[in-house]
Design a protein around this motif. Structure first.
Motif, PDB file in Angstrom:
ATOM      1  N   ARG A  38       1.575   6.565  -7.137  1.00 19.67           N
ATOM      2  CA  ARG A  38       0.588   7.573  -7.542  1.00 19.67           C
ATOM      3  C   ARG A  38       1.233   8.953  -7.655  1.00 19.67           C
ATOM      4  O   ARG A  38       0.906   9.732  -8.555  1.00 19.67           O
ATOM      5  N   HIS A  39       2.192   9.246  -6.755  1.00 23.15           N
ATOM      6  CA  HIS A  39       2.842  10.557  -6.782  1.00 23.15           C
ATOM      7  C   HIS A  39       3.878  10.660  -7.899  1.00 23.15           C
ATOM      8  O   HIS A  39       4.063  11.729  -8.482  1.00 23.15           O
TER       9      HIS A  39
ATOM     10  N   ARG B 296       0.835  -1.207   0.000  1.00 25.17           N
ATOM     11  CA  ARG B 296       0.000   0.000   0.000  1.00 25.17           C
ATOM     12  C   ARG B 296       0.866   1.252   0.000  1.00 25.17           C
ATOM     13  O   ARG B 296       0.558   2.227  -0.690  1.00 25.17           O
ATOM     14  N   HIS B 297       1.972   1.220   0.739  1.00 25.52           N
ATOM     15  CA  HIS B 297       2.893   2.357   0.732  1.00 25.52           C
ATOM     16  C   HIS B 297       3.483   2.547  -0.666  1.00 25.52           C
ATOM     17  O   HIS B 297       3.646   3.678  -1.148  1.00 25.52           O
TER      18      HIS B 297
ATOM     19  N   ILE C 109       2.187   6.641   6.882  1.00 25.78           N
ATOM     20  CA  ILE C 109       3.212   5.647   6.545  1.00 25.78           C
ATOM     21  C   ILE C 109       4.175   5.455   7.712  1.00 25.78           C
ATOM     22  O   ILE C 109       4.520   4.323   8.076  1.00 25.78           O
TER      23      ILE C 109
ATOM     24  N   GLU D 122       0.381  11.933   3.241  1.00 21.51           N
ATOM     25  CA  GLU D 122       0.313  10.499   3.552  1.00 21.51           C
ATOM     26  C   GLU D 122       1.505  10.017   4.381  1.00 21.51           C
ATOM     27  O   GLU D 122       1.462   8.929   4.963  1.00 21.51           O
TER      28      GLU D 122
ATOM     29  N   VAL E 214       1.137   4.370  -2.867  1.00 23.62           N
ATOM     30  CA  VAL E 214       1.108   5.816  -2.599  1.00 23.62           C
ATOM     31  C   VAL E 214       2.187   6.519  -3.408  1.00 23.62           C
ATOM     32  O   VAL E 214       1.928   7.524  -4.099  1.00 23.62           O
ATOM     33  N   TRP E 215       3.407   6.001  -3.353  1.00 23.11           N
ATOM     34  CA  TRP E 215       4.506   6.652  -4.066  1.00 23.11           C
ATOM     35  C   TRP E 215       4.380   6.478  -5.585  1.00 23.11           C
ATOM     36  O   TRP E 215       4.812   7.340  -6.342  1.00 23.11           O
TER      37      TRP E 215
END
Length: 270
Positions: free
Chosen positions: A38-39, A31-32, A94, A90, A35-36
Motif C-alpha cells: 500500500r505504501h 498482512r505485513h 509489525i 504501522e 502494508v508495504w
C-alpha cells in the motif's frame, strides 16, 4: 511475501498443531506485505529460490535449523524497522507481530535430533579425532593408499560399534532418555564421518595426497557442524571451530609423527 510462502510450505510439511501455528504466522506475513504494498504501490512475488533453500535446509538439517536461520534474517529486518518507525505508524504493530512470531516458533522447537545432540557430538568428535589421527599415522607407516583405506574403514566401523555400545550403556546407567536411540545417533554420526574421511583413500592412489583431501574433509565437517551449532544453540562460531579444529589436527599431527617413526624404526613399507 517470501516468508509467507515459506511458512505455508513448512506448515504443509509439519502438519498438526505446528502447522496451525505456522499458517497463522504466514497470514501475518501476508498482512505485513500488504502494508508495504500500500505504501510503495509495488506488487512483489515470493522469491521461490529462497523458499526452496530454506525447505532444503529443513529437510537436511531439521526444522529447528531452518527456523533459527530464518529468525536471524528477521532480526536484521527488525533492526531496519527502527530506522523508519517515525515515518510509518504501522511499524510498531509489525515489530510486535515479529516478536510474537519468535515466541511462537520457539514453542515449536522440540526436535528429536536436538535432544540427542550430545550423542551426535560424541560420535562426530570421536570419529574426527580418532580416525583423522589413525589415517595420518597409517599414511606414513603404510605406503599403499588401498591398504590404508581398508585399515581405516575396518578401524572406523569397529570404533563406531564400540562408541554406540558405550553410549547405550552410559545412557542406560543414567536412566534418562532412550539409550537405543542415543546409541544409534552416536553410531550414525560416527559412520558418516568415517565415510567422509576414508573416501579419498579409495579414490586416490597416493596415500599422502589422499591424506591431504581427508584433512580438507575433516575441516569441512567441523565447519559444517560448528555452523549448525551456531545457528541452533546461538554459540560463537569462531571459538568452537578453532577448538575442534585444533584438537583434530593436533592429534593427526602427533599420529603422523608416530607413523613416520614407526616406518623408520620398523622398516615397514607395504
Amino acid at each position: 511475501m517470501t516468508e509467507s510462502a515459506l511458512y505455508e510450505a513448512l506448515a504443509r510439511r509439519e502438519g498438526g498443531r505446528n502447522g496451525e501455528v505456522l499458517l497463522r504466522i504466514a497470514a501475518d506475513e501476508r498482512r505485513h506485505g500488504a502494508v508495504w504494498r500500500r505504501h510503495t504501490g509495488v506488487e512483489v512475488r515470493p522469491q521461490r529460490w529462497r523458499v526452496w533453500f530454506y525447505l532444503l535446509m529443513a529437510r537436511l538439517f531439521g526444522f529447528t535449523f531452518a527456523v533459527k536461520l530464518l529468525e536471524k534474517r528477521e532480526d536484521r529486518a527488525q533492526e531496519g524497522y527502527g530506522d523508519i518507525a517515525d515515518r510509518f505508524p504501522e511499524v510498531g504493530a509489525i515489530v510486535a507481530d515479529e516478536t510474537d512470531h519468535e515466541k511462537a516458533l520457539i514453542g515449536l522447537l522440540d526436535e528429536e535430533r536436538l535432544r540427542y545432540m550430545s550423542s551426535i557430538l560424541l560420535g562426530l568428535n570421536d570419529a574426527l579425532v580418532e580416525l583423522t589421527g589413525a589415517l595420518a599415522g597409517l599414511s606414513l607407516a603404510l605406503a599403499d593408499a588401498e591398504t590404508v583405506a581398508l585399515a581405516g574403514l575396518i578401524t572406523g566401523i569397529a570404533a563406531a560399534l564400540s562408541m554406540s555400545a558405550s553410549e547405550y550403556l552410559s545412557q542406560k546407567s543414567e536412566g534418562g532418555g532412550h539409550p537405543l536411540k542415543a546409541a544409534l545417533y552416536t553410531g550414525t554420526a560416527y559412520l558418516m564421518t568415517v565415510a567422509v574421511l576414508v573416501l579419498p583413500f579409495f579414490v586416490l592412489s597416493h596415500p599422502l595426497t589422499a591424506l591431504a583431501f581427508t584433512l580438507v574433509g575433516a575441516v569441512a565437517v567441523i565447519a559444517l557442524f560448528t555452523f549448525f551449532m551456531t545457528v541452533v544453540r546461538d554459540v560463537p562460531f569462531r571459538r568452537n571451530f578453532v577448538e575442534m579444529l585444533s584438537i583434530s589436527l593436533g592429534v593427526a599431527a602427533v599420529s603422523f609423527l608416530i607413523g613416520l617413526a614407526a616406518r623408520r624404526l620398523l622398516g615397514t613399507d607395504v
